[in-house]
Motif scaffolding. Structure first.
Motif, PDB file in Angstrom:
ATOM      1  N   LEU A  55       0.853  -1.193   0.000  1.00 23.89           N
ATOM      2  CA  LEU A  55       0.000   0.000   0.000  1.00 23.89           C
ATOM      3  C   LEU A  55       0.886   1.239   0.000  1.00 23.89           C
ATOM      4  CD1 LEU A  55      -2.942   1.072   0.172  1.00 23.89           C
ATOM      5  CD2 LEU A  55      -2.629   1.177   2.654  1.00 23.89           C
ATOM      6  N   LEU A  56       0.857   1.978  -1.102  1.00 28.26           N
ATOM      7  CA  LEU A  56       1.638   3.209  -1.236  1.00 28.26           C
ATOM      8  C   LEU A  56       0.753   4.393  -0.876  1.00 28.26           C
ATOM      9  CD1 LEU A  56       3.512   2.472  -4.595  1.00 28.26           C
ATOM     10  CD2 LEU A  56       4.266   2.015  -2.259  1.00 28.26           C
ATOM     11  N   VAL A  57       1.219   5.217   0.062  1.00 24.96           N
ATOM     12  CA  VAL A  57       0.418   6.334   0.552  1.00 24.96           C
ATOM     13  C   VAL A  57       1.238   7.615   0.528  1.00 24.96           C
ATOM     14  CG1 VAL A  57      -0.926   4.800   2.051  1.00 24.96           C
ATOM     15  CG2 VAL A  57       1.073   5.998   2.983  1.00 24.96           C
ATOM     16  N   ASN A  58       0.542   8.739   0.523  1.00 19.91           N
ATOM     17  CA  ASN A  58       1.180  10.044   0.655  1.00 19.91           C
ATOM     18  C   ASN A  58       1.801  10.173   2.057  1.00 19.91           C
ATOM     19  OD1 ASN A  58       0.787  13.134   1.579  1.00 19.91           O
ATOM     20  ND2 ASN A  58       1.080  13.071  -0.634  1.00 19.91           N
ATOM     21  N   PRO A  59       2.906  10.904   2.197  1.00 22.02           N
ATOM     22  CA  PRO A  59       3.508  11.074   3.526  1.00 22.02           C
ATOM     23  C   PRO A  59       2.539  11.586   4.587  1.00 22.02           C
ATOM     24  CG  PRO A  59       5.044  11.802   1.845  1.00 22.02           C
ATOM     25  CD  PRO A  59       3.767  11.472   1.137  1.00 22.02           C
ATOM     26  N   ALA A  60       1.577  12.443   4.207  1.00 21.79           N
ATOM     27  CA  ALA A  60       0.591  12.931   5.177  1.00 21.79           C
ATOM     28  C   ALA A  60      -0.318  11.802   5.645  1.00 21.79           C
ATOM     29  CB  ALA A  60      -0.233  14.061   4.566  1.00 21.79           C
ATOM     30  N   THR A  61      -0.679  10.911   4.738  1.00 18.80           N
ATOM     31  CA  THR A  61      -1.492   9.745   5.103  1.00 18.80           C
ATOM     32  C   THR A  61      -0.695   8.810   5.996  1.00 18.80           C
ATOM     33  OG1 THR A  61      -2.675   9.905   2.988  1.00 18.80           O
ATOM     34  CG2 THR A  61      -2.849   7.821   4.188  1.00 18.80           C
ATOM     35  N   TRP A  62       0.570   8.641   5.667  1.00 22.86           N
ATOM     36  CA  TRP A  62       1.458   7.819   6.489  1.00 22.86           C
ATOM     37  C   TRP A  62       1.487   8.335   7.930  1.00 22.86           C
ATOM     38  CZ3 TRP A  62       4.595   3.587   6.826  1.00 22.86           C
ATOM     39  CH2 TRP A  62       5.619   3.616   7.758  1.00 22.86           C
ATOM     40  N   SER A  63       1.549   9.648   8.082  1.00 22.23           N
ATOM     41  CA  SER A  63       1.570  10.247   9.407  1.00 22.23           C
ATOM     42  C   SER A  63       0.298   9.934  10.178  1.00 22.23           C
ATOM     43  CB  SER A  63       1.768  11.765   9.292  1.00 22.23           C
ATOM     44  OG  SER A  63       1.764  12.383  10.559  1.00 22.23           O
ATOM     45  N   ASP A  64      -0.851  10.001   9.488  1.00 24.29           N
ATOM     46  CA  ASP A  64      -2.123   9.684  10.133  1.00 24.29           C
ATOM     47  C   ASP A  64      -2.173   8.224  10.573  1.00 24.29           C
ATOM     48  OD1 ASP A  64      -3.092  12.232   9.877  1.00 24.29           O
ATOM     49  OD2 ASP A  64      -4.288  11.830   8.085  1.00 24.29           O
ATOM     50  N   LEU A  65      -1.710   7.327   9.709  1.00 23.91           N
ATOM     51  CA  LEU A  65      -1.726   5.902  10.046  1.00 23.91           C
ATOM     52  C   LEU A  65      -0.779   5.598  11.197  1.00 23.91           C
ATOM     53  CD1 LEU A  65      -1.785   4.389   6.437  1.00 23.91           C
ATOM     54  CD2 LEU A  65      -3.616   4.249   8.147  1.00 23.91           C
ATOM     55  N   LEU A  66       0.356   6.277  11.211  1.00 25.97           N
ATOM     56  CA  LEU A  66       1.306   6.084  12.288  1.00 25.97           C
ATOM     57  C   LEU A  66       0.720   6.545  13.613  1.00 25.97           C
ATOM     58  CD1 LEU A  66       4.191   4.935  12.379  1.00 25.97           C
ATOM     59  CD2 LEU A  66       5.042   7.277  12.308  1.00 25.97           C
ATOM     60  N   THR A  67      -0.009   7.675  13.577  1.00 28.40           N
ATOM     61  CA  THR A  67      -0.666   8.177  14.781  1.00 28.40           C
ATOM     62  C   THR A  67      -1.709   7.189  15.283  1.00 28.40           C
ATOM     63  OG1 THR A  67      -0.332  10.472  14.079  1.00 28.40           O
ATOM     64  CG2 THR A  67      -2.051  10.059  15.722  1.00 28.40           C
ATOM     65  N   GLU A  68      -2.481   6.623  14.357  1.00 34.07           N
ATOM     66  CA  GLU A  68      -3.492   5.641  14.746  1.00 34.07           C
ATOM     67  C   GLU A  68      -2.836   4.405  15.344  1.00 34.07           C
ATOM     68  OE1 GLU A  68      -6.999   2.790  12.849  1.00 34.07           O
ATOM     69  OE2 GLU A  68      -5.777   4.048  11.547  1.00 34.07           O
ATOM     70  N   GLN A  69      -1.751   3.966  14.727  1.00 36.57           N
ATOM     71  CA  GLN A  69      -1.046   2.781  15.211  1.00 36.57           C
ATOM     72  C   GLN A  69      -0.502   2.996  16.618  1.00 36.57           C
ATOM     73  OE1 GLN A  69       2.552   2.502  15.592  1.00 36.57           O
ATOM     74  NE2 GLN A  69       2.159   0.517  16.509  1.00 36.57           N
ATOM     75  N   VAL A  70       0.078   4.170  16.850  1.00 33.40           N
ATOM     76  CA  VAL A  70       0.625   4.477  18.172  1.00 33.40           C
ATOM     77  C   VAL A  70      -0.498   4.529  19.197  1.00 33.40           C
ATOM     78  CG1 VAL A  70       1.785   6.236  19.551  1.00 33.40           C
ATOM     79  CG2 VAL A  70       2.651   5.662  17.279  1.00 33.40           C
ATOM     80  N   ALA A  71      -1.666   5.048  18.806  1.00 37.91           N
ATOM     81  CA  ALA A  71      -2.804   5.136  19.718  1.00 37.91           C
ATOM     82  C   ALA A  71      -3.300   3.742  20.099  1.00 37.91           C
ATOM     83  CB  ALA A  71      -3.926   5.942  19.083  1.00 37.91           C
ATOM     84  N   GLN A  72      -3.318   2.815  19.145  1.00 38.23           N
ATOM     85  CA  GLN A  72      -3.746   1.450  19.440  1.00 38.23           C
ATOM     86  C   GLN A  72      -2.701   0.753  20.301  1.00 38.23           C
ATOM     87  OE1 GLN A  72      -4.553  -0.625  15.821  1.00 38.23           O
ATOM     88  NE2 GLN A  72      -6.486   0.418  15.472  1.00 38.23           N
TER      89      GLN A  72
END
Length: 297
Positions: A177-194
């Motif tokens: 899954l290739l994503v924009n760096p801004a999307t990557w940041s959002d996913l990383l934030t969600e992952q850290v929250a979980q």
């Protein structure tokens, strides 16, 4: 030795430029580089829509010439205008003449429209016409998948839901899954929250990692940030189904006179180095790939 040291930087920069243009075309060949959000016709400042913005498409673009078409990519509003400034923070480019540009116009590199090979976006999103000579309307397995995120951030739940469509057409194993760096940041934030990996199905993560891997219905999904991906999209790709085809890879080797890399310019005391390629991107299983649309970071 001094000549070699000086030309090395020229050659390196030329190669980097060629690979940059090539990667941009692999993503967006046939659909244009961006869509105009707004324009100041007197100053030539064009603001690109957030969904259509990818920083790598514009970094270092000063001096690049573009053609600007209407929203249907049929009528040219500006031809061969030069980019004089780039504002990566505010998604703006300044062109030498924007007097006929309006919101919704589509920006192409000069001469590219109708002459470039089609990229991933057009391959997967096409619902009518032919791709590589086969009808995407007639053959469902020859039609890519799209999943509307709905004007929201991309989440792991949305990824799983979207990938289920591609699984129905046979995708299994590793999906990239290739994503924009801004999307990557959002996913990383969600992952850290979980942070509790068993709940989110996370299989691999470390602080500062280049990839996030998690289990999904297809097997493993590997998420990578790519600056060529526009903010409003993400691409779930079965990389095994893609290959580059053609008669010549990117090279400085003269196809007419092999072995000649540096050639004299006729009538002047100078030399030239020319880059060549005769290649394109091909996908053998369009139905195993998916484009996520409507992402808002």
């Amino acid at each position: 030795a001094s000549f070699m040291n000086a030309t090395k930087h020229v050659v390196d920069n030329m190669l980097q430029s060629m690979f940059t243009k090539y990667e941009a075309q692999c993503f967006y060949g046939g659909v244009g580089l961006a869509t105009v959000s707004s324009v100041n016709t007197s100053t030539g400042v064009i603001t690109v829509t957030t969904a259509e913005w990818a920083p790598a498409l514009w970094v270092g673009a000063e001096g690049m010439k573009v053609d600007i078409y209407d929203s249907t990519s049929v009528t040219a509003h500006e031809s061969g205008v030069e980019i004089t400034a780039v504002d990566l923070v505010n998604r703006r480019i300044t062109v030498s003449d924007a007097s006929s540009v309006v919101a919704g116009d589509v920006i192409y590199e000069k001469g590219a429209k109708g002459n470039e090979f089609i990229g991933i976006h057009k391959m997967i999103t096409a619902t009518t016409g032919n791709i590589f000579g086969q009808s995407v309307a007639t053959y469902s397995l020859w039609r890519g998948n799209t999943f509307a995120v709905g004007g929201a951030a991309l989440t792991f739940a949305k990824i799983s839901e979207g990938i289920a469509q591609a699984v129905a057409k046979g995708v299994k194993g590793v999906l990239t899954l290739l994503v924009n760096p801004a999307t990557w940041s959002d996913l990383l934030t969600e992952q850290v929250a979980q942070r509790q990996f068993h709940e989110g199905g996370m299989s691999e993560y470390s602080n500062g990692a280049e990839a996030i891997k998690f289990y999904c219905v297809n097997g493993t999904v590997e998420i990578l940030a790519n600056p060529f991906v526009k903010e409003g999209y993400a691409y779930g790709l079965d990389l095994k189904s893609f290959l580059r085809i053609g008669s010549k890879d990117i090279s400085f080797d003269n196809p007419v006179e092999p072995g000649k890399f540096i050639m004299p310019l006729e009538g002047t005391n100078a030399y030239q180095i020319l880059g060549y390629t005769d290649s394109a991107l091909f996908c053998s299983s369009l139905g195993k790939n998916i484009v996520f649309t409507g992402i808002q970071n």
